[in-house]
Design a protein around this motif. Structure first.
Motif, PDB file in Angstrom:
ATOM      1  N   LYS A  39       0.825  -1.212   0.000  1.00  0.00           N
ATOM      2  CA  LYS A  39       0.000   0.000   0.000  1.00  0.00           C
ATOM      3  C   LYS A  39       0.856   1.258   0.000  1.00  0.00           C
ATOM      4  O   LYS A  39       0.520   2.244  -0.662  1.00  0.00           O
ATOM      5  CB  LYS A  39      -0.927   0.009   1.226  1.00  0.00           C
ATOM      6  N   THR A  40       1.927   1.223   0.761  1.00  0.00           N
ATOM      7  CA  THR A  40       2.823   2.358   0.898  1.00  0.00           C
ATOM      8  C   THR A  40       4.229   1.921   0.498  1.00  0.00           C
ATOM      9  O   THR A  40       4.612   0.773   0.761  1.00  0.00           O
ATOM     10  CB  THR A  40       2.829   2.857   2.361  1.00  0.00           C
ATOM     11  N   PHE A  41       4.994   2.841  -0.122  1.00  0.00           N
ATOM     12  CA  PHE A  41       6.272   2.468  -0.717  1.00  0.00           C
ATOM     13  C   PHE A  41       7.372   3.410  -0.225  1.00  0.00           C
ATOM     14  O   PHE A  41       7.216   4.632  -0.239  1.00  0.00           O
ATOM     15  CB  PHE A  41       6.173   2.504  -2.248  1.00  0.00           C
ATOM     16  N   PHE A  42       8.493   2.809   0.197  1.00  0.00           N
ATOM     17  CA  PHE A  42       9.591   3.565   0.775  1.00  0.00           C
ATOM     18  C   PHE A  42      10.920   3.153   0.147  1.00  0.00           C
ATOM     19  O   PHE A  42      11.074   2.025  -0.340  1.00  0.00           O
ATOM     20  CB  PHE A  42       9.688   3.317   2.286  1.00  0.00           C
ATOM     21  N   ILE A  43      11.874   4.080   0.205  1.00  0.00           N
ATOM     22  CA  ILE A  43      13.258   3.781  -0.170  1.00  0.00           C
ATOM     23  C   ILE A  43      14.166   4.313   0.933  1.00  0.00           C
ATOM     24  O   ILE A  43      14.000   5.447   1.398  1.00  0.00           O
ATOM     25  CB  ILE A  43      13.640   4.411  -1.520  1.00  0.00           C
ATOM     26  N   ILE A  44      15.111   3.471   1.358  1.00  0.00           N
ATOM     27  CA  ILE A  44      16.133   3.858   2.316  1.00  0.00           C
ATOM     28  C   ILE A  44      17.481   3.806   1.609  1.00  0.00           C
ATOM     29  O   ILE A  44      17.795   2.814   0.936  1.00  0.00           O
ATOM     30  CB  ILE A  44      16.148   2.921   3.535  1.00  0.00           C
ATOM     31  N   LEU A  45      18.267   4.864   1.735  1.00  0.00           N
ATOM     32  CA  LEU A  45      19.611   4.916   1.169  1.00  0.00           C
ATOM     33  C   LEU A  45      20.616   4.960   2.310  1.00  0.00           C
ATOM     34  O   LEU A  45      20.521   5.819   3.190  1.00  0.00           O
ATOM     35  CB  LEU A  45      19.780   6.152   0.276  1.00  0.00           C
ATOM     36  N   PHE A  64      12.850   7.860   2.404  1.00  0.00           N
ATOM     37  CA  PHE A  64      11.842   8.570   1.627  1.00  0.00           C
ATOM     38  C   PHE A  64      10.610   7.701   1.418  1.00  0.00           C
ATOM     39  O   PHE A  64      10.722   6.494   1.201  1.00  0.00           O
ATOM     40  CB  PHE A  64      12.382   8.917   0.229  1.00  0.00           C
ATOM     41  N   ARG A  65       9.464   8.324   1.463  1.00  0.00           N
ATOM     42  CA  ARG A  65       8.263   7.678   0.934  1.00  0.00           C
ATOM     43  C   ARG A  65       8.158   8.096  -0.526  1.00  0.00           C
ATOM     44  O   ARG A  65       8.239   9.290  -0.843  1.00  0.00           O
ATOM     45  CB  ARG A  65       7.017   8.103   1.700  1.00  0.00           C
ATOM     46  N   VAL A  66       7.963   7.126  -1.408  1.00  0.00           N
ATOM     47  CA  VAL A  66       8.147   7.436  -2.828  1.00  0.00           C
ATOM     48  C   VAL A  66       6.927   7.185  -3.712  1.00  0.00           C
ATOM     49  O   VAL A  66       6.993   7.406  -4.915  1.00  0.00           O
ATOM     50  CB  VAL A  66       9.353   6.638  -3.401  1.00  0.00           C
ATOM     51  N   ASP A  67       5.812   6.732  -3.144  1.00  0.00           N
ATOM     52  CA  ASP A  67       4.633   6.523  -3.999  1.00  0.00           C
ATOM     53  C   ASP A  67       3.926   7.843  -4.272  1.00  0.00           C
ATOM     54  O   ASP A  67       3.692   8.216  -5.414  1.00  0.00           O
ATOM     55  CB  ASP A  67       3.679   5.495  -3.383  1.00  0.00           C
ATOM     56  N   ASN A  68       3.592   8.575  -3.197  1.00  0.00           N
ATOM     57  CA  ASN A  68       3.001   9.906  -3.325  1.00  0.00           C
ATOM     58  C   ASN A  68       3.888  10.870  -2.554  1.00  0.00           C
ATOM     59  O   ASN A  68       3.875  10.894  -1.327  1.00  0.00           O
ATOM     60  CB  ASN A  68       1.579   9.916  -2.751  1.00  0.00           C
ATOM     61  N   PHE A  69       4.633  11.656  -3.288  1.00  0.00           N
ATOM     62  CA  PHE A  69       5.659  12.470  -2.652  1.00  0.00           C
ATOM     63  C   PHE A  69       5.080  13.694  -1.961  1.00  0.00           C
ATOM     64  O   PHE A  69       4.185  14.346  -2.449  1.00  0.00           O
ATOM     65  CB  PHE A  69       6.697  12.904  -3.687  1.00  0.00           C
ATOM     66  N   GLN A  70       5.626  13.990  -0.800  1.00  0.00           N
ATOM     67  CA  GLN A  70       5.289  15.187  -0.054  1.00  0.00           C
ATOM     68  C   GLN A  70       6.457  15.473   0.869  1.00  0.00           C
ATOM     69  O   GLN A  70       7.163  14.557   1.284  1.00  0.00           O
ATOM     70  CB  GLN A  70       4.008  14.969   0.754  1.00  0.00           C
ATOM     71  N   LEU A  71       6.677  16.734   1.175  1.00  0.00           N
ATOM     72  CA  LEU A  71       7.779  17.106   2.052  1.00  0.00           C
ATOM     73  C   LEU A  71       7.393  16.814   3.486  1.00  0.00           C
ATOM     74  O   LEU A  71       6.361  17.268   3.967  1.00  0.00           O
ATOM     75  CB  LEU A  71       8.105  18.593   1.889  1.00  0.00           C
ATOM     76  N   MET A  72       8.218  16.035   4.171  1.00  0.00           N
ATOM     77  CA  MET A  72       7.937  15.691   5.552  1.00  0.00           C
ATOM     78  C   MET A  72       8.199  16.892   6.457  1.00  0.00           C
ATOM     79  O   MET A  72       8.889  17.825   6.090  1.00  0.00           O
ATOM     80  CB  MET A  72       8.818  14.512   5.998  1.00  0.00           C
ATOM     81  N   GLY A  73       7.688  16.805   7.673  1.00  0.00           N
ATOM     82  CA  GLY A  73       7.844  17.890   8.634  1.00  0.00           C
ATOM     83  C   GLY A  73       9.191  17.870   9.306  1.00  0.00           C
ATOM     84  O   GLY A  73       9.282  17.766  10.532  1.00  0.00           O
ATOM     85  N   VAL A  74      10.250  17.944   8.512  1.00  0.00           N
ATOM     86  CA  VAL A  74      11.608  17.975   9.047  1.00  0.00           C
ATOM     87  C   VAL A  74      12.340  19.147   8.418  1.00  0.00           C
ATOM     88  O   VAL A  74      12.019  19.587   7.324  1.00  0.00           O
ATOM     89  CB  VAL A  74      12.378  16.665   8.745  1.00  0.00           C
ATOM     90  N   ASP A  75      13.324  19.656   9.125  1.00  0.00           N
ATOM     91  CA  ASP A  75      14.127  20.737   8.576  1.00  0.00           C
ATOM     92  C   ASP A  75      15.030  20.203   7.484  1.00  0.00           C
ATOM     93  O   ASP A  75      15.594  19.117   7.618  1.00  0.00           O
ATOM     94  CB  ASP A  75      14.983  21.375   9.666  1.00  0.00           C
ATOM     95  N   PRO A  76      15.182  20.916   6.379  1.00  0.00           N
ATOM     96  CA  PRO A  76      16.110  20.467   5.337  1.00  0.00           C
ATOM     97  C   PRO A  76      17.535  20.534   5.839  1.00  0.00           C
ATOM     98  O   PRO A  76      17.848  21.302   6.751  1.00  0.00           O
ATOM     99  CB  PRO A  76      15.881  21.470   4.202  1.00  0.00           C
ATOM    100  N   PRO A  77      18.432  19.721   5.268  1.00  0.00           N
ATOM    101  CA  PRO A  77      19.838  19.780   5.677  1.00  0.00           C
ATOM    102  C   PRO A  77      20.401  21.183   5.469  1.00  0.00           C
ATOM    103  O   PRO A  77      20.028  21.890   4.543  1.00  0.00           O
ATOM    104  CB  PRO A  77      20.511  18.763   4.758  1.00  0.00           C
ATOM    105  N   LYS A  78      21.320  21.589   6.346  1.00  0.00           N
ATOM    106  CA  LYS A  78      21.942  22.900   6.248  1.00  0.00           C
ATOM    107  C   LYS A  78      23.442  22.747   6.059  1.00  0.00           C
ATOM    108  O   LYS A  78      24.033  21.771   6.482  1.00  0.00           O
ATOM    109  CB  LYS A  78      21.662  23.708   7.512  1.00  0.00           C
ATOM    110  N   MET A  79      24.053  23.728   5.436  1.00  0.00           N
ATOM    111  CA  MET A  79      25.498  23.717   5.226  1.00  0.00           C
ATOM    112  C   MET A  79      26.210  24.250   6.469  1.00  0.00           C
ATOM    113  O   MET A  79      25.845  25.287   7.010  1.00  0.00           O
ATOM    114  CB  MET A  79      25.865  24.587   4.021  1.00  0.00           C
TER     115      MET A  79
END
Length: 289
Positions: A194-200, A266-281
């Motif tokens: 039902k739900t699809f994920f990818i881990i790198l 990542f969840r990859v079936d229906n993409f949406q930005l999760m409630g996390v801060d993006p990586p910073k430099m």
């Protein structure tokens, strides 16, 4: 950019070819593990078990080679499209529609219709060193570990994995290498149907660039550096892990979107930005956090 036939010994010269043109921008669902050069549990807890003792298949020893078409036990949905087969490409790419033999990464999006995952798209040469392993599995112990991790990273999703595909690049060398450097990284595709994920997972990254992509033969650095991310095949849906195609990608083992250094999820079936801060430099070290 394509190589000469795989059974032909090739001199160390820059590969020539046309580049695919990018356009557009996209958001996907982010959330982000780690391990070294022997195989399986000897590497650490961030890499899921892999290698011949896990029943893995091994890609042929060919520069810019690929697996055969792998029919999936369970169809996998990526960017809203369901796929029933995939290819594990030596150059750090898992593709759904056809093999990807290009060795110099192009920036996303690539608008040629191909859908693929790029754990670490760069000019791998497993003839010079390393192996690429893969398997699909319904092993209950492994699926339990994956389910636990996904539920930790995506707490609003009640997920019990029923299938996974694990591909691992184990201490792979770069084209034109005059060193013993090798990269070890892994991609895991998983679903409950039902739900699809990818881990790198990025355990050990020692080089960014092959010599034919203007990298230094001794260091494996410089030139057009590796690319990590996702490409849907259209001009709208894609994601680039920060640092891609820059020198900073060498630090991907220290970055994450799930607070686990070296792991991106990542969840990859229906993409949406999760409630996390993006990586910073990190301005002091020029590294991504």
């Amino acid at each position: 950019m394509w190589d000469t036939p795989l059974d032909v010994e090739q001199p160390l010269v820059p590969h020539e070819g046309s580049r695919m043109l990018p356009s557009g921008v996209f958001l996907l669902l982010i959330l982000g593990s780690v391990v070294d050069t022997n195989t399986s549990s000897e590497k650490g807890s961030l890499l899921y078990p892999y290698g011949p003792d896990q029943g893995d298949q091994t890609n042929p020893k060919h520069d810019d080679g690929t697996s055969e078409r792998i029919a999936l036990f369970t169809p996998f949905t990526f960017y809203g499209k369901t796929h029933e087969a995939l290819f594990v490409n030596n150059n750090g790419v898992i593709s759904f529609d056809e093999p990807v033999r290009e060795y110099t990464p192009d920036p996303f999006p690539l608008v040629d219709g191909r859908s693929f995952v790029a754990p670490y798209w760069a000019d791998v040469d497993n003839v010079l060193g390393g192996d690429i392993f893969y398997r699909q599995t319904t092993n209950e112990v492994l699926l339990g570990d994956i389910s636990r991790d996904i539920n930790q990273y995506f707490p609003e999703t009640l997920f019990t994995a029923t299938w996974a595909f694990v591909a691992t690049w184990d201490h792979v060398a770069y084209y034109g290498s005059t060193s013993t450097k090798g990269n070890t990284f892994q991609a895991v595709l998983t679903t409950d149907s039902k739900t699809f994920f990818i881990i790198l997972n990025y355990w050990d990254i020692q080089w960014t660039t092959g010599a034919a992509s203007d990298g230094d033969a001794e260091t494996g650095l410089g030139g057009i550096a590796a690319h990590a991310g996702f490409n849907s095949g259209d001009d709208t849906n894609f994601y680039n892990i920060p640092g891609s195609q820059t020198d900073a990608i060498i630090n991907i083992t220290a970055t994450s979107n799930v607070n686990v250094p070296g792991r991106w999820a990542f969840r990859v079936d229906n993409f949406q930005l999760m409630g996390v801060d993006p990586p910073k430099m990190n301005e002091d070290s020029d590294c991504w956090l």
